[in-house]
Design a protein around this motif. Structure first.
Motif, PDB file in Angstrom:
ATOM      1  N   LEU C 222      26.180  35.953 -22.854  1.00  0.00           N
ATOM      2  CA  LEU C 222      26.273  36.608 -24.167  1.00  0.00           C
ATOM      3  C   LEU C 222      27.271  35.885 -25.069  1.00  0.00           C
ATOM      4  O   LEU C 222      27.065  35.780 -26.276  1.00  0.00           O
ATOM      5  N   HIS C 223      28.342  35.388 -24.485  1.00  0.00           N
ATOM      6  CA  HIS C 223      29.303  34.621 -25.294  1.00  0.00           C
ATOM      7  C   HIS C 223      28.629  33.396 -25.892  1.00  0.00           C
ATOM      8  O   HIS C 223      28.791  33.088 -27.068  1.00  0.00           O
ATOM      9  N   ASP C 224      27.862  32.687 -25.061  1.00  0.00           N
ATOM     10  CA  ASP C 224      27.170  31.495 -25.559  1.00  0.00           C
ATOM     11  C   ASP C 224      26.238  31.868 -26.709  1.00  0.00           C
ATOM     12  O   ASP C 224      26.168  31.178 -27.715  1.00  0.00           O
ATOM     13  N   ALA C 226      26.480  34.442 -28.656  1.00  0.00           N
ATOM     14  CA  ALA C 226      27.236  34.876 -29.835  1.00  0.00           C
ATOM     15  C   ALA C 226      27.845  33.702 -30.579  1.00  0.00           C
ATOM     16  O   ALA C 226      28.024  33.744 -31.786  1.00  0.00           O
ATOM     17  N   SER C 227      28.178  32.623 -29.851  1.00  0.00           N
ATOM     18  CA  SER C 227      28.801  31.486 -30.533  1.00  0.00           C
ATOM     19  C   SER C 227      27.769  30.450 -30.936  1.00  0.00           C
ATOM     20  O   SER C 227      28.107  29.414 -31.477  1.00  0.00           O
ATOM     21  N   ALA C 228      26.498  30.723 -30.655  1.00  0.00           N
ATOM     22  CA  ALA C 228      25.454  29.817 -31.132  1.00  0.00           C
ATOM     23  C   ALA C 228      25.374  29.937 -32.646  1.00  0.00           C
ATOM     24  O   ALA C 228      26.016  30.793 -33.236  1.00  0.00           O
TER      25      ALA C 228
END
Lengths: 426, 301, 268
Positions: C222-224, C226-228
């Motif tokens: 989810l972090h990946d 969100a930072s996409a």
């Protein structure tokens, strides 16, 4: 000591492996590239790719699947797609853990670093391995060459241009700007006729914050590194460029608080008709047609102080020396570079084809925006290759941000970046 | 059975049991030794060696890593004091919010169980995910906060674009995330004090505050000390909140030692400097814990 | 009376503030994309399908990895912590005090401080980018706490119970298994839940160690996302909702033991 540590590790690993048993047996074939390359029967190649957008990521995966399907006995390619913002960090981590992938998409700006560490394979014999170098757009292979060694093949090429909201320009009574002065006038007039709209968008966050400054730096006739390999950011041209970028912000001709906007957020502002002009790459034309179908826009060269600027960025595919399956890697690359695949890629990602054979395709040249970028690519100007480039770019980015935040004036900001660059240049 | 045999047998049994005990401990101790000792030694060594991101330790000893972080004004005058500000800010505000929260949740009322569960809930949620939600709330374009402000005709700023708003937001999210653990610790402390004393000292009446200070606070002191020390360690070492919200930007203006360390190591290929920062953070925490626990000891005496 | 009203009001504010992000998460998850910018709170159209959308994407993969990671960590942890706690609680093990202090000392460390060294250690053991490596590190970082908690519970069982079982002919092992463990069950359950939640929530080690999408747990996945470049916030929130369901359920399950669990290592 080291051996002892390792052996006890194996014991604990066995325990953990047993515990995680069901999981590891399920995904051993798809995820564990290292085990596969050290001992198992079918060779595999690990390809670390970057995420451009969901559509083109899906295409990347599809191409890999198709290759695997028709190469059943010859081994398989495993692709991982990660966000650009984490890309350098992730590769760094993998390399330092001796876990480098076989193939990777990298920013041109990282290549020199890896090459200096002796990590990159020489791709000079591409032609022998089924990738015809003569088919590439003239000049585009330059970006992948360091000290006369070809270490990268272009994987995603783009030129940057100025996007403008044609309807707004028309209403404001201005033509697409060709110089800084015209850009400023256009922004002023647009804001006068369109309350709540910012004339020009400035990026101030994350990847390419420094590049946004180079658009102006190159436009003022300046450069990042001088002929002596040291910083050229203390030149009058550099100050002039940063002053111009800051001036637009200070005169409120841009969106407020540029440090809150990365490239995509800037694009979103343009889509939402909150900004009339921004600088970005060819992919944005396709996005606009899809996401904002009613928006009448145009693309032109980035205005310079007196002459236009054509900044180009090429992401490259590199092969790591540590790869145990270079043959399979090449086999995959030759498949990857087939015209049909590159055409599909250009259409999905909106990037400029790096092969002339693909670029000639009427499906692409029939689109006036794409045609503009295709024609511009051979004139493209790239950031320098230097082993410490990533850190240099970060120094510039930090300084630009501090200037945008008003914490430093342009001279101090550039001086600070220069000092760091000179340290890194040694 | 001769009379001497019994104690002798139990003596050998004791020995055997002691051996079994050590054997039972061994696997756990082995794993802890590998995962804790090796990295600590390696971190210390790295901080005084030439280290390359791509090749590991290549030579040493050298003072280079220390020189470069200690001569870097961004670290000395930015990151270091900011880390202390962040830690002290989050911990003190957390205590300030959690004390009344614990007192409120200590009272008997209908639905107390549900109220406690709701307040403690964020503790169970992964920090990066909470931080992602907060990042959305404070998003300049789409965020909930600016959306609500817009309904009142206020154009909210891009909250995370500048340190002057991003830093308070980071601290707020830190406090929000620390309240559950702290409240539950203080609740446990209050339970230890006993209902009758609390009843007697309940906050009703004009001198409720005085009673709180005179009776509850001193009794709560040991638990409070624990909450402060543990929170300080957690908050100082906190990574996900800052990483998700700003990654330390813009221009490193919201970096703490931890995020700065992470970037030096994995983004800018300076593992030596990162390791030196790791040593700094460890020393800071060690000194703090020792100092505070001694202070607390004197206090209780 | 006024004071009482004020106190209840304060409580409501507290609950609202602590729960606000989750309300935002749920409401955003149910919005169509175009309403994200225009409807800060309630959606105009409720899109329940958003909740299913992540399951058609990568959520099953991330979920499976989180599940494997947390289960693996919990099992390995118990395997190591139970004997250790038994040794500290019920056997005349030499150096008990020293061991306990060493265990507390490990609580001072956060993996992020030594993440560079941990990474190198894991890579020399070829454990980078595998769930096994993560399980080992997670176990190590939750082990001290688990031993501590279990020791407290095992020590609280009266000697007579175990002795009675052994007099009845049970060996030490079977006395442990048949008598001690059932008596200390609440402690074991609490430990399991704590370790599981801790592993489910871990972020920095997973972020650093893993590169294959195949191996990523929810936190990193989810972090990946969100930072996409441009996350679709509604779908991201829907995925976040699913990501917290298991831990919330477990949390509710042991809520009453939470206080003793959280403070067992601390107060003693």
């Amino acid at each position: 000591m080291k051996h002892l540590l390792r052996r006890s590790h194996v014991a604990v690993l066995l325990a953990a492996g047993w515990l995680a048993g069901c999981g590891s047996s399920q995904n051993a074939s798809t995820s564990n590239g290292t085990t596969a390359s050290t001992g198992s029967a079918t060779p595999s190649v690990r390809f670390l790719s970057m995420d451009y957008d969901p559509v083109s990521s899906a295409l990347q995966k599809k191409i890999v699947e198709e290759f695997n399907a028709q190469n059943k006995d010859g081994g398989k390619v495993e692709i991982d797609i990660i966000p650009w913002n984490d890309g350098h960090q992730k590769l760094q981590t993998l390399i330092s853990g001796n876990q480098a992938p076989d193939l990777a998409i990298v920013g041109t700006r990282w290549m020199a670093e890896y090459n200096k560490a002796g990590l990159l394979a020489d791709l000079g014999d591409a032609d022998k391995n089924g990738v015809k170098t003569s088919e590439f757009v003239p000049g585009v292979l330059k970006a992948g060459r360091i000290d006369n060694k070809l270490v990268g093949l272009p994987a995603a090429a783009s030129v940057r241009g100025l996007y403008y909201n044609a309807a707004m320009l028309k209403k404001a009574g201005v033509t697409p700007p060709k110089t800084w002065a015209e850009l400023q006038t256009a922004a002023t007039k647009i804001q006068a006729t369109h309350p709540g709209v910012a004339g020009f968008g400035v990026q101030g966050k994350e990847v390419e914050t420094d590049l946004y400054f180079y658009y102006f730096l190159w436009g003022a006739g300046g450069d990042i590194l001088g002929a002596d390999g040291k910083s050229a950011l203390t030149s009058p041209a550099a100050t002039e460029a940063l002053d111009f970028e800051l001036g637009l912000v200070k005169k409120k001709l841009t969106q407020p608080q540029p440090t809150g906007y990365n490239r995509e957020e800037l694009q979103d502002l343009f889509k939402a008709k909150k900004v009339a002009m921004i600088i970005t790459g060819p992919w944005f034309a396709g996005m606009l047609k899809k996401d904002a179908p009613g928006l009448d826009f145009g693309v032109t060269f980035i205005p310079g102080k007196s002459a236009a600027v054509v900044p180009a960025v090429a992401d490259e595919v590199v092969m790591f020396n540590s790869s145990g399956n270079k043959e399979l890697a090449w086999k995959f690359l030759s498949y990857w570079y087939r015209d049909a695949n590159r055409l599909a890629w250009a259409k999905a990602s909106g990037m400029i084809p790096e092969k002339s054979t693909t670029a000639r395709n009427p499906e692409l040249t029939g689109d006036k925006h794409r045609a503009f970028f295709i024609a511009a690519l051979p004139k493209g100007r790239y950031v320098p290759t230097h082993p410490n480039w990533e850190q240099m770019a970060n120094a510039v980015s930090d300084s630009v941000q501090q200037a945008l935040l008003g914490q430093m004036d342009s001279n101090t900001a550039l001086q600070t970046a220069s000092t760091k660059i000179d340290e890194l240049a040694q | 059975m001769p009379p001497v045999a019994a104690p002798l047998a139990s003596e050998t049994l004791r020995h055997r049991e002691a051996r079994v005990g050590l054997l039972c401990l061994a696997p756990a101790v082995a794993l802890l030794a590998i995962v804790f000792l090796y990295p600590i030694v390696s971190t210390l060594l790295d901080s005084v060696s030439h280290v390359s991101a791509l090749a590991g330790r290549t030579g040493g000893p050298t003072a280079k890593n220390w020189q470069s972080i200690l001569s870097d004004p961004a670290f000395l005058r930015g990151t270091l004091p900011r880390t202390l500000f962040w830690t002290i800010g989050v911990v003190s505000l957390t205590i300030l919010c959690s004390l009344p929260a614990a007192l409120l949740l200590q009272e008997r009322f209908k639905g107390r169980k549900l109220a406690r569960t709701l307040v403690l809930l964020p503790w169970a949620v992964p920090l990066p995910i909470s931080a992602i939600i907060w990042k959305f709330i404070f998003n300049g374009q789409l965020g909930t906060l600016n959306g609500l402000l817009a309904q009142f005709g206020i154009a909210g700023p891009v909250w995370l674009a500048e340190a002057k708003t991003a830093l308070p937001i980071m601290i707020w999210v830190g406090v929000w995330a620390s309240i559950p653990f702290t409240t539950v610790t203080l609740l446990a402390g209050l339970q230890g004090i006993g209902a009758d004393i609390l009843e007697a000292a309940s906050l009703d009446g004009a001198n409720g505050w005085l009673r709180f200070r005179a009776i509850i606070l001193p009794l709560l002191r040991p638990v409070l000390n624990v909450a402060i020390v543990l929170n300080t360690i957690y908050v100082f070492n906190s990574f996900p909140i800052i990483w998700v919200l700003t990654q330390g930007g813009p221009a490193n203006s919201t970096d703490t030692i931890i995020t700065s360390l992470y970037k030096q190591a994995f983004r800018f290929s300076q593992p030596g400097q990162a390791q030196a920062m790791g040593v700094v953070s460890f020393v800071v925490l060690l000194v703090f814990s020792a100092w505070y626990l001694r202070l607390a000891e004197k206090d209780t005496q | 009376m006024l004071a009482l009203v004020l106190r209840r009001l304060a409580l409501l504010v507290l609950i609202a503030v602590m729960g606000a992000p989750f309300i935002v998460m749920c409401l955003t998850a149910l919005k169509p994309s175009i309403e994200i910018a225009t409807h800060p709170l309630l959606p105009a159209t409720w899109v329940w399908d958003n909740l299913l959308a992540p399951w058609r994407d990568k959520l099953p993969l991330f979920f499976r990895n989180s599940l494997l990671l947390a289960t693996g960590t919990t099992l390995l942890n118990l395997l190591l912590a139970l004997p250790a706690a038994y040794a500290l609680a019920r056997l005349p093990t030499p150096g008990k005090k020293l061991w306990r202090q060493a265990l507390i000392a490990t609580q001072m460390f956060s993996p992020v401080v030594v993440v560079v060294s941990l990474y190198r250690l894991a890579s020399s053991a070829r454990l980078v980018d595998s769930l096994a490596g993560l399980i080992l590190v997670n176990t190590a970082y939750s082990l001290a706490f688990a031993i501590w908690l279990l020791t407290a519970y095992l020590a609280a069982v009266p000697d007579e119970i175990e002795e009675a079982a052994m007099v009845d002919g049970c060996s030490r092992l079977s006395a442990f298994w048949r008598v001690l463990l059932p008596v200390a069950r609440p402690g074991v359950v609490t430990t399991i839940v704590f370790v599981f939640i801790g592993a489910w929530n871990e972020f920095v080690i997973a972020l650093t160690f893993l590169s294959s999408e195949q191996n990523k747990p929810l936190t990193v996945g989810l972090h990946d996302y969100a930072s996409a470049y441009s996350p679709q916030w509604n779908l991201l929130m829907a995925a976040a909702l699913w990501a917290i369901v298991p831990v919330i359920a477990l949390f509710a399950f042991i809520e009453k033991h939470l206080a003793e669990g959280l403070t067992a290592g601390a107060v003693k």
